[in-house]
Write a protein that holds these residues in place. Sequence first.
Motif, short mmCIF file in Angstrom:
data_model
loop_
_atom_site.label_atom_id
_atom_site.label_comp_id
_atom_site.label_asym_id
_atom_site.label_seq_id
_atom_site.Cartn_x
_atom_site.Cartn_y
_atom_site.Cartn_z
N VAL A 47 0.85 -1.19 0.00
CA VAL A 47 0.00 0.00 0.00
C VAL A 47 0.88 1.24 0.00
N SER A 48 0.34 2.31 -0.54
CA SER A 48 1.02 3.58 -0.56
C SER A 48 1.12 4.14 0.86
N PRO A 49 2.22 4.82 1.19
CA PRO A 49 2.33 5.41 2.53
C PRO A 49 1.22 6.40 2.86
N ASP A 50 0.61 7.01 1.83
CA ASP A 50 -0.44 7.99 2.10
C ASP A 50 -1.86 7.41 2.00
N GLU A 51 -1.96 6.10 1.84
CA GLU A 51 -3.28 5.48 1.86
C GLU A 51 -3.88 5.64 3.26
N THR A 52 -5.17 5.94 3.33
CA THR A 52 -5.79 6.18 4.63
C THR A 52 -6.68 5.03 5.06
N PHE A 53 -6.77 4.90 6.37
CA PHE A 53 -7.57 3.86 6.99
C PHE A 53 -8.46 4.48 8.07
N SER A 54 -9.61 3.88 8.30
CA SER A 54 -10.48 4.30 9.40
C SER A 54 -9.90 3.73 10.70
N ALA A 55 -10.44 4.17 11.82
CA ALA A 55 -10.00 3.63 13.11
C ALA A 55 -10.28 2.12 13.16
N GLY A 97 -2.03 10.75 21.27
CA GLY A 97 -0.91 11.09 20.39
C GLY A 97 0.09 9.98 20.13
N ARG A 98 -0.16 8.78 20.64
CA ARG A 98 0.76 7.66 20.36
C ARG A 98 0.66 7.21 18.91
N LEU A 99 -0.50 7.43 18.31
CA LEU A 99 -0.73 7.13 16.90
C LEU A 99 -1.23 8.42 16.27
N LYS A 100 -0.66 8.79 15.14
CA LYS A 100 -1.03 10.04 14.46
C LYS A 100 -2.19 9.79 13.50
N GLY A 101 -3.10 10.74 13.47
CA GLY A 101 -4.22 10.66 12.56
C GLY A 101 -4.94 12.00 12.50
N GLN A 125 -8.95 9.41 10.35
CA GLN A 125 -8.26 8.95 9.14
C GLN A 125 -6.79 8.79 9.51
N ILE A 126 -6.29 7.59 9.33
CA ILE A 126 -4.92 7.26 9.70
C ILE A 126 -4.20 6.78 8.44
N THR A 127 -3.03 7.34 8.16
CA THR A 127 -2.29 6.91 6.98
C THR A 127 -1.52 5.63 7.27
N ALA A 128 -1.18 4.93 6.20
CA ALA A 128 -0.33 3.75 6.34
C ALA A 128 0.99 4.14 6.98
N LEU A 129 1.54 5.30 6.60
CA LEU A 129 2.80 5.76 7.18
C LEU A 129 2.68 5.92 8.69
N ALA A 130 1.56 6.46 9.16
CA ALA A 130 1.36 6.61 10.61
C ALA A 130 1.31 5.25 11.30
N LEU A 131 0.67 4.28 10.67
CA LEU A 131 0.63 2.92 11.23
C LEU A 131 2.03 2.32 11.26
N TRP A 145 8.15 0.23 -0.63
CA TRP A 145 7.28 1.01 -1.50
C TRP A 145 8.06 1.60 -2.67
N VAL A 146 9.22 2.18 -2.40
CA VAL A 146 10.04 2.78 -3.46
C VAL A 146 10.48 1.70 -4.44
N ASP A 147 10.93 0.55 -3.92
CA ASP A 147 11.35 -0.55 -4.78
C ASP A 147 10.20 -1.01 -5.67
#
Length: 77
Positions: free
Chosen positions: A3-11, A32-36, A44-50, A64-66
């Motif tokens: 998944v893309s680092p900026d893909e978002t997920f619900s709680a 604040g332990r998890l950013k969203g 809305q939480i990004t894959a990068l935050a997870l 992801w870059v590879d």
Amino acid sequence: MIVSPDETFSAREAAEFLRKSERQVQRYLADGRLKGNRKNGRWQITALALWNYQGIAREMQDIWVDYCVRMAKHEAE
């Protein structure tokens, strides 16, 4: 699944991903332990935050870059 680092997920989706309860994820977000971001009353939480929460952000970004490089080479053929 990649998944893309900026893909978002619900709680709820983040809770499934982290194998935690949705309420626990909401507590992590609130303290604040998890950013969203909260929009329209929903988290809305990004894959990068997870990945950052799990301590695997660098490795996942490298994957992801590879993946993007390989896909670009494949499209060029």
